[in-house]
Design a protein around this motif. Structure first.
Motif, PDB file in Angstrom:
ATOM      1  N   HIS A 182       0.828  -1.203   0.000  1.00  0.00           N
ATOM      2  CA  HIS A 182       0.000   0.000   0.000  1.00  0.00           C
ATOM      3  C   HIS A 182       0.865   1.255   0.000  1.00  0.00           C
ATOM      4  O   HIS A 182       0.593   2.218  -0.732  1.00  0.00           O
ATOM      5  CB  HIS A 182      -0.934  -0.009   1.213  1.00  0.00           C
ATOM      6  N   GLN A 183       1.922   1.257   0.779  1.00  0.00           N
ATOM      7  CA  GLN A 183       2.823   2.410   0.827  1.00  0.00           C
ATOM      8  C   GLN A 183       3.441   2.678  -0.535  1.00  0.00           C
ATOM      9  O   GLN A 183       3.570   3.835  -0.960  1.00  0.00           O
ATOM     10  CB  GLN A 183       3.897   2.178   1.876  1.00  0.00           C
ATOM     11  N   ALA A 184       3.829   1.607  -1.241  1.00  0.00           N
ATOM     12  CA  ALA A 184       4.426   1.781  -2.564  1.00  0.00           C
ATOM     13  C   ALA A 184       3.412   2.341  -3.559  1.00  0.00           C
ATOM     14  O   ALA A 184       3.741   3.193  -4.398  1.00  0.00           O
ATOM     15  CB  ALA A 184       4.978   0.449  -3.065  1.00  0.00           C
ATOM     16  N   LEU A 185       2.177   1.887  -3.470  1.00  0.00           N
ATOM     17  CA  LEU A 185       1.136   2.399  -4.367  1.00  0.00           C
ATOM     18  C   LEU A 185       0.874   3.881  -4.103  1.00  0.00           C
ATOM     19  O   LEU A 185       0.709   4.671  -5.040  1.00  0.00           O
ATOM     20  CB  LEU A 185      -0.151   1.589  -4.188  1.00  0.00           C
ATOM     21  N   ILE A 186       0.856   4.256  -2.826  1.00  0.00           N
ATOM     22  CA  ILE A 186       0.681   5.674  -2.484  1.00  0.00           C
ATOM     23  C   ILE A 186       1.875   6.483  -2.990  1.00  0.00           C
ATOM     24  O   ILE A 186       1.712   7.599  -3.504  1.00  0.00           O
ATOM     25  CB  ILE A 186       0.526   5.855  -0.961  1.00  0.00           C
ATOM     26  N   GLY A 187       3.062   5.918  -2.863  1.00  0.00           N
ATOM     27  CA  GLY A 187       4.257   6.611  -3.336  1.00  0.00           C
ATOM     28  C   GLY A 187       4.215   6.916  -4.818  1.00  0.00           C
ATOM     29  O   GLY A 187       4.795   7.911  -5.278  1.00  0.00           O
ATOM     30  N   ALA A 188       3.514   6.075  -5.583  1.00  0.00           N
ATOM     31  CA  ALA A 188       3.422   6.294  -7.024  1.00  0.00           C
ATOM     32  C   ALA A 188       2.593   7.521  -7.379  1.00  0.00           C
ATOM     33  O   ALA A 188       2.573   7.953  -8.536  1.00  0.00           O
ATOM     34  CB  ALA A 188       2.834   5.059  -7.701  1.00  0.00           C
ATOM     35  N   LEU A 189       1.917   8.115  -6.384  1.00  0.00           N
ATOM     36  CA  LEU A 189       1.136   9.327  -6.614  1.00  0.00           C
ATOM     37  C   LEU A 189       1.991  10.589  -6.578  1.00  0.00           C
ATOM     38  O   LEU A 189       1.472  11.692  -6.781  1.00  0.00           O
ATOM     39  CB  LEU A 189       0.028   9.446  -5.561  1.00  0.00           C
ATOM     40  N   ALA A 190       3.264  10.462  -6.336  1.00  0.00           N
ATOM     41  CA  ALA A 190       4.143  11.629  -6.305  1.00  0.00           C
ATOM     42  C   ALA A 190       3.998  12.426  -7.606  1.00  0.00           C
ATOM     43  O   ALA A 190       3.998  11.847  -8.698  1.00  0.00           O
ATOM     44  CB  ALA A 190       5.587  11.188  -6.113  1.00  0.00           C
ATOM     45  N   PRO A 191       3.828  13.743  -7.512  1.00  0.00           N
ATOM     46  CA  PRO A 191       3.549  14.550  -8.717  1.00  0.00           C
ATOM     47  C   PRO A 191       4.549  14.353  -9.845  1.00  0.00           C
ATOM     48  O   PRO A 191       4.158  14.411 -11.027  1.00  0.00           O
ATOM     49  CB  PRO A 191       3.581  15.984  -8.175  1.00  0.00           C
ATOM     50  N   GLU A 192       5.811  14.109  -9.511  1.00  0.00           N
ATOM     51  CA  GLU A 192       6.799  13.947 -10.586  1.00  0.00           C
ATOM     52  C   GLU A 192       6.505  12.732 -11.462  1.00  0.00           C
ATOM     53  O   GLU A 192       6.996  12.646 -12.597  1.00  0.00           O
ATOM     54  CB  GLU A 192       8.216  13.840 -10.005  1.00  0.00           C
ATOM     55  N   ASN A 193       5.716  11.785 -10.964  1.00  0.00           N
ATOM     56  CA  ASN A 193       5.355  10.621 -11.773  1.00  0.00           C
ATOM     57  C   ASN A 193       4.222  10.915 -12.751  1.00  0.00           C
ATOM     58  O   ASN A 193       3.896  10.061 -13.583  1.00  0.00           O
ATOM     59  CB  ASN A 193       4.936   9.459 -10.869  1.00  0.00           C
ATOM     60  N   TRP A 194       3.626  12.093 -12.666  1.00  0.00           N
ATOM     61  CA  TRP A 194       2.462  12.420 -13.481  1.00  0.00           C
ATOM     62  C   TRP A 194       2.668  13.635 -14.365  1.00  0.00           C
ATOM     63  O   TRP A 194       1.901  13.853 -15.314  1.00  0.00           O
ATOM     64  CB  TRP A 194       1.245  12.637 -12.568  1.00  0.00           C
ATOM     65  N   THR A 195       3.684  14.409 -14.102  1.00  0.00           N
ATOM     66  CA  THR A 195       3.941  15.598 -14.910  1.00  0.00           C
ATOM     67  C   THR A 195       4.205  15.208 -16.359  1.00  0.00           C
ATOM     68  O   THR A 195       5.049  14.352 -16.648  1.00  0.00           O
ATOM     69  CB  THR A 195       5.157  16.370 -14.355  1.00  0.00           C
ATOM     70  N   HIS A 197       2.270  13.590 -18.404  1.00  0.00           N
ATOM     71  CA  HIS A 197       1.631  12.365 -18.880  1.00  0.00           C
ATOM     72  C   HIS A 197       0.259  12.685 -19.462  1.00  0.00           C
ATOM     73  O   HIS A 197      -0.561  13.339 -18.825  1.00  0.00           O
ATOM     74  CB  HIS A 197       1.491  11.347 -17.742  1.00  0.00           C
ATOM     75  N   SER A 198       0.021  12.202 -20.673  1.00  0.00           N
ATOM     76  CA  SER A 198      -1.255  12.453 -21.333  1.00  0.00           C
ATOM     77  C   SER A 198      -2.206  11.262 -21.230  1.00  0.00           C
ATOM     78  O   SER A 198      -3.336  11.331 -21.695  1.00  0.00           O
ATOM     79  CB  SER A 198      -1.025  12.780 -22.816  1.00  0.00           C
ATOM     80  N   SER A 199      -1.753  10.170 -20.638  1.00  0.00           N
ATOM     81  CA  SER A 199      -2.607   8.995 -20.524  1.00  0.00           C
ATOM     82  C   SER A 199      -3.808   9.293 -19.634  1.00  0.00           C
ATOM     83  O   SER A 199      -3.675   9.939 -18.594  1.00  0.00           O
ATOM     84  CB  SER A 199      -1.818   7.823 -19.919  1.00  0.00           C
ATOM     85  N   PRO A 200      -4.999   8.835 -20.014  1.00  0.00           N
ATOM     86  CA  PRO A 200      -6.181   9.047 -19.167  1.00  0.00           C
ATOM     87  C   PRO A 200      -6.239   8.100 -17.974  1.00  0.00           C
ATOM     88  O   PRO A 200      -7.123   8.228 -17.129  1.00  0.00           O
ATOM     89  CB  PRO A 200      -7.345   8.775 -20.131  1.00  0.00           C
ATOM     90  N   PHE A 201      -5.305   7.165 -17.896  1.00  0.00           N
ATOM     91  CA  PHE A 201      -5.382   6.145 -16.860  1.00  0.00           C
ATOM     92  C   PHE A 201      -4.814   6.644 -15.539  1.00  0.00           C
ATOM     93  O   PHE A 201      -3.858   7.408 -15.492  1.00  0.00           O
ATOM     94  CB  PHE A 201      -4.639   4.882 -17.314  1.00  0.00           C
ATOM     95  N   THR A 202      -5.401   6.179 -14.461  1.00  0.00           N
ATOM     96  CA  THR A 202      -5.062   6.638 -13.113  1.00  0.00           C
ATOM     97  C   THR A 202      -4.592   5.451 -12.275  1.00  0.00           C
ATOM     98  O   THR A 202      -3.437   5.070 -12.346  1.00  0.00           O
ATOM     99  CB  THR A 202      -6.281   7.330 -12.484  1.00  0.00           C
ATOM    100  N   ASP A 203      -5.505   4.870 -11.489  1.00  0.00           N
ATOM    101  CA  ASP A 203      -5.139   3.706 -10.678  1.00  0.00           C
ATOM    102  C   ASP A 203      -4.639   2.561 -11.547  1.00  0.00           C
ATOM    103  O   ASP A 203      -3.720   1.825 -11.160  1.00  0.00           O
ATOM    104  CB  ASP A 203      -6.337   3.242  -9.838  1.00  0.00           C
TER     105      ASP A 203
END
Length: 300
Positions: A182-195, A197-203
């Motif tokens: 769970h901690q690793a999944l939350i860590g993937a929400l760090a903004p630098e992982n999304w800047t 990105h044009s993909s519509p996918f989230t979780d």
């Protein structure tokens, strides 16, 4: 306990809801219980800011429901991400499925989206031992690939996942329910992982990246995708265990048929099944009220 006896597996089901999705949630839960009368575990409903009326509706009709507000760690990470990437704000609830991996005290959890409809028993998913059971997504069904970083479609396997899955159904095993997961999944929400990105996918992007080496694909009938190509033929419904109304058009939207384009025979048949389940739920609701809220309705 008798010698050599095997302890009963601790099992739960889980979904995510909101005020907008509550209509779908009650039909998804009702349809699951109607065709899985053996199930007697917890029903975990993850949410953020679900109305008091919505909470009462769920609790009054499904006594096993445990309402689980999004964890502080997930909500906090989402606040930071939304501040950095405001374009994700209208997709915030899609990330709440990550909290299914924070539910403690169970050996196996079946997570499913609230825009689903169960048609058949899924006991087999609980009986299997793999850590994570999932179904192929549209790109895998079309023999396409997704890039390991952007999660956009690649036509070649170079730099791509060998296969990817739709996160609308996941049978989660005990090894995937550890705190570090769970901690690793939350860590993937760090903004630098999304800047950028044009993909519509989230979780779904997060889960495919994290579980790339652990996810085992099962037959598409356990998560038959209705809203994206390749669209199933009408006869596929007869073999489906769960229908998934993925995409923007939901069966509880009154404007569905007008907004969804030309008639699709499979979708028309699927909508009839969903509406039949809705009628069944309304009957169940009234029966429970007539019995003064008696617990035993499913499996009577």
């Amino acid at each position: 306990m008798a010698l050599n006896s095997v302890p009963k597996s601790r099992e739960a089901i889980a979904t995510v809801t909101s005020n907008d999705f509550l209509h779908g949630t009650v039909i998804a839960l009702h349809s699951f219980l109607r065709v899985n009368s053996w199930f007697d575990g917890e029903i975990a409903v993850i949410h953020e800011r679900l109305s008091a009326d919505g909470q009462r509706l769920l609790k009054s009709n499904f006594p096993a429901v445990v309402l689980r507000p999004a964890s502080a760690s997930l909500s906090g990470a989402l606040d930071i991400l939304m501040d950095a990437e405001p374009s994700l704000t209208n997709r915030r609830d899609r990330f709440l499925s990550l909290d299914a991996f924070a539910i403690k005290g169970f050996d196996k959890i079946l997570f499913f989206d609230s825009d689903t409809l169960f048609l058949d028993d899924v006991r087999d998913l609980f009986d299997r031992a793999e850590p994570l059971l999932v179904c192929p997504d549209s790109s895998t069904l079309l023999s396409l690939y997704r890039d390991r970083d952007s999660f956009l479609v690649n036509e070649t396997p170079q730099g791509a996942f060998p296969h990817t899955f739709n996160a609308g159904m996941m049978r989660i095993g005990a090894s995937c329910l550890e705190a570090d997961v769970h901690q690793a999944l939350i860590g993937a929400l760090a903004p630098e992982n999304w800047t950028g990105h044009s993909s519509p996918f989230t979780d779904q992007r997060i889960l495919n990246i994290h579980f790339a080496d652990e996810a085992s694909l099962v037959e598409a009938r356990f998560n038959l995708l209705l809203g994206t190509p390749p669209f199933p033929a009408p006869d596929a419904l007869a073999f489906a265990a769960m229908l998934h109304f993925n995409g923007p058009h939901k069966p509880w939207h009154a404007s569905w048929s007008a907004a969804s384009g030309p008639p699709n025979p499979t979708m028309i048949a699927a909508l009839k099944l969903w509406n039949s389940a809705q009628d069944s739920f309304l009957t169940h609701w009234h029966l429970r009220a007539a019995r003064g809220g008696a617990d035993r309705i499913y499996g009577d």
